[in-house]
Design an enzyme around this catalytic site. Sequence first.
Site, PDB file in Angstrom:
ATOM      1  N   HIS A 140      -2.361 -10.092  14.401  1.00 24.53           N
ATOM      2  CA  HIS A 140      -2.776  -9.750  13.038  1.00 24.53           C
ATOM      3  C   HIS A 140      -3.998 -10.572  12.631  1.00 24.53           C
ATOM      4  O   HIS A 140      -3.887 -11.758  12.328  1.00 24.53           O
ATOM      5  CB  HIS A 140      -1.594  -9.980  12.084  1.00 24.53           C
ATOM      6  CG  HIS A 140      -1.839  -9.499  10.699  1.00 24.53           C
ATOM      7  ND1 HIS A 140      -1.187 -10.018   9.609  1.00 24.53           N
ATOM      8  CD2 HIS A 140      -2.667  -8.554  10.208  1.00 24.53           C
ATOM      9  CE1 HIS A 140      -1.614  -9.400   8.513  1.00 24.53           C
ATOM     10  NE2 HIS A 140      -2.505  -8.514   8.855  1.00 24.53           N
ATOM     11  N   GLU A 152      -2.282 -14.094  13.189  1.00 20.39           N
ATOM     12  CA  GLU A 152      -0.818 -14.222  13.304  1.00 20.39           C
ATOM     13  C   GLU A 152      -0.402 -13.531  14.598  1.00 20.39           C
ATOM     14  O   GLU A 152      -0.751 -12.361  14.816  1.00 20.39           O
ATOM     15  CB  GLU A 152      -0.119 -13.502  12.139  1.00 20.39           C
ATOM     16  CG  GLU A 152      -0.080 -14.264  10.844  1.00 20.39           C
ATOM     17  CD  GLU A 152       0.667 -13.490   9.749  1.00 20.39           C
ATOM     18  OE1 GLU A 152       1.428 -14.113   9.007  1.00 20.39           O
ATOM     19  OE2 GLU A 152       0.479 -12.261   9.613  1.00 20.39           O
TER      20      GLU A 152
HETATM   21  N1  LIG Z   1      -8.115  -4.049   5.486  1.00 19.66           N
HETATM   22  C1  LIG Z   1      -7.482  -5.210   5.607  1.00 19.66           C
HETATM   23  O1  LIG Z   1      -7.691  -6.155   4.827  1.00 19.66           O
HETATM   24  C2  LIG Z   1      -6.508  -5.445   6.735  1.00 19.66           C
HETATM   25  C3  LIG Z   1      -6.219  -6.752   7.118  1.00 19.66           C
HETATM   26  C4  LIG Z   1      -5.345  -6.973   8.194  1.00 19.66           C
HETATM   27  C5  LIG Z   1      -4.757  -5.883   8.846  1.00 19.66           C
HETATM   28  N2  LIG Z   1      -5.052  -4.613   8.427  1.00 19.66           N
HETATM   29  C6  LIG Z   1      -4.428  -3.499   9.163  1.00 19.66           C
HETATM   30  O2  LIG Z   1      -5.376  -3.030  10.109  1.00 19.66           O
HETATM   31  C7  LIG Z   1      -5.190  -1.620  10.303  1.00 19.66           C
HETATM   32  C8  LIG Z   1      -6.500  -0.907  10.006  1.00 19.66           C
HETATM   33  O3  LIG Z   1      -6.893  -1.180   8.672  1.00 19.66           O
HETATM   34  P1  LIG Z   1      -8.393  -0.908   8.180  1.00 19.66           P
HETATM   35  O4  LIG Z   1      -8.536  -1.585   6.872  1.00 19.66           O
HETATM   36  O5  LIG Z   1      -9.349  -1.201   9.281  1.00 19.66           O
HETATM   37  O6  LIG Z   1      -8.323   0.673   7.946  1.00 19.66           O
HETATM   38  P2  LIG Z   1      -9.544   1.708   7.889  1.00 19.66           P
HETATM   39  O7  LIG Z   1      -9.043   2.870   7.117  1.00 19.66           O
HETATM   40  O8  LIG Z   1     -10.808   1.021   7.486  1.00 19.66           O
HETATM   41  O9  LIG Z   1      -9.744   2.126   9.443  1.00 19.66           O
HETATM   42  C9  LIG Z   1      -8.801   2.854  10.167  1.00 19.66           C
HETATM   43  C10 LIG Z   1      -9.559   3.641  11.223  1.00 19.66           C
HETATM   44  O10 LIG Z   1      -8.614   4.179  12.162  1.00 19.66           O
HETATM   45  C11 LIG Z   1      -9.061   5.479  12.514  1.00 19.66           C
HETATM   46  N3  LIG Z   1      -7.942   6.212  13.084  1.00 19.66           N
HETATM   47  C12 LIG Z   1      -6.900   6.759  12.422  1.00 19.66           C
HETATM   48  N4  LIG Z   1      -6.054   7.337  13.321  1.00 19.66           N
HETATM   49  C13 LIG Z   1      -6.587   7.128  14.551  1.00 19.66           C
HETATM   50  C14 LIG Z   1      -6.176   7.454  15.885  1.00 19.66           C
HETATM   51  N5  LIG Z   1      -5.044   8.125  16.104  1.00 19.66           N
HETATM   52  N6  LIG Z   1      -6.988   7.072  16.898  1.00 19.66           N
HETATM   53  C15 LIG Z   1      -8.123   6.383  16.680  1.00 19.66           C
HETATM   54  N7  LIG Z   1      -8.546   6.044  15.446  1.00 19.66           N
HETATM   55  C16 LIG Z   1      -7.784   6.404  14.395  1.00 19.66           C
HETATM   56  C17 LIG Z   1      -9.635   6.051  11.234  1.00 19.66           C
HETATM   57  O11 LIG Z   1     -10.515   7.142  11.509  1.00 19.66           O
HETATM   58  C18 LIG Z   1     -10.355   4.828  10.641  1.00 19.66           C
HETATM   59  O12 LIG Z   1     -11.696   4.751  11.073  1.00 19.66           O
HETATM   60  C19 LIG Z   1      -4.017  -1.220   9.407  1.00 19.66           C
HETATM   61  O13 LIG Z   1      -2.828  -1.283  10.142  1.00 19.66           O
HETATM   62  C20 LIG Z   1      -4.039  -2.299   8.321  1.00 19.66           C
HETATM   63  O14 LIG Z   1      -2.792  -2.470   7.718  1.00 19.66           O
HETATM   64  C21 LIG Z   1      -5.926  -4.375   7.408  1.00 19.66           C
END
Ligand SMILES: NC(=O)c1ccc[n+]([C@@H]2O[C@H](COP(=O)([O-])OP(=O)(O)OC[C@H]3O[C@@H](n4cnc5c(N)ncnc54)[C@H](O)[C@@H]3O)[C@@H](O)[C@H]2O)c1
Length: 285
Positions: A140, A152
Amino acid sequence: MAVKTVAVLGAGAMGGGIAQVAAQSGYNVILNDVDIKFVNKAMERIDAFMQKGIEKGKFTPEQKEQVLGRINGTTDMNQFADADLVIEAIIEDLNVKKNAFKELDNICKPETIIATNTSSMSITVLANETQRPAQVVGMHFFNPPPIMRLVEIIRGYYTSDETVAIVADVAKSMRKSTIEVKKDYPGFVVNRLMLVQYLEAIRLVENGVATPEDVDAALKLGLNHPMGQFELQDFAGVDIGYHVLNYLYDEHKEAFWTPPQSLKSLINAGRFGRKTGAGWYDYKK
Ligand SMILES: NC(=O)c1ccc[n+]([C@@H]2O[C@H](COP(=O)([O-])OP(=O)(O)OC[C@H]3O[C@@H](n4cnc5c(N)ncnc54)[C@H](O)[C@@H]3O)[C@@H](O)[C@H]2O)c1
């Protein structure tokens, strides 16, 4: 196992940043998204980030070219076949992630470790979608991955000590500090702590005790946090915090974790934070 190639699934805010950090640390990187436009946008963000670094004297132009040159963008998940480590960073939706884990398990070589960057969800439930549960682990990162220092490392029920050791070494090679989350527990450590404060911040506003601006000022000036909770959620994505809160509520069925009404209103209005131009605050000029 020596990790040489890191594959990142999802080129959003987190996936793009993780790909950058991996490439900066010398790994060969494969970055996949459902549409090449998301990969291209991630590459543009990395380019812009490193360009700013060049102006500040942190990188040389050659380093930027090396980093960008180490990242191969694709929409074809089959290119993950020989990756040593996959880091999944797609949307925070359990069914979408489960399908992705099943597909990754079919594509990747048997030794590949599959990590998830999920903010809250069960590592074990994702591991159950694979034939390699001992090699599934939570990794994480925090937003933005090139800047935030912590990773994490989360154990699922079946995660082996070897898997934990390998991904902890990879995180350290990326110059991150790690903490080990010893149990697969909803929200892990950081997000549980953060959401307690976020919920209390929202309650203070809903009860008319203080404005969002003043709650954020209290956190910054009184507790020395770099950002207030409302600023932070707008920065990270109001929808992401909302998904995590709903997940914690579903897991625990405790009223404490109920998403507050004012947060639901923001979600219904599509105010997801900076990325949509508005969240708790307005960003449109
Ligand atoms: N934004 C934050 O602050 C944060 C921090 C830590 C963890 N996270 C976690 O990280 C993950 C991503 O978050 P994010 O903020 O980058 O989201 P985001 O919406 O910016 O990006 C997600 C991306 O995944 C792509 N995607 C969706 N389904 C897919 C698939 N089957 N194959 C390939 N690509 C696919 C989407 O097109 C998008 O570009 C989530 O699980 C979120 O909980 C987010």
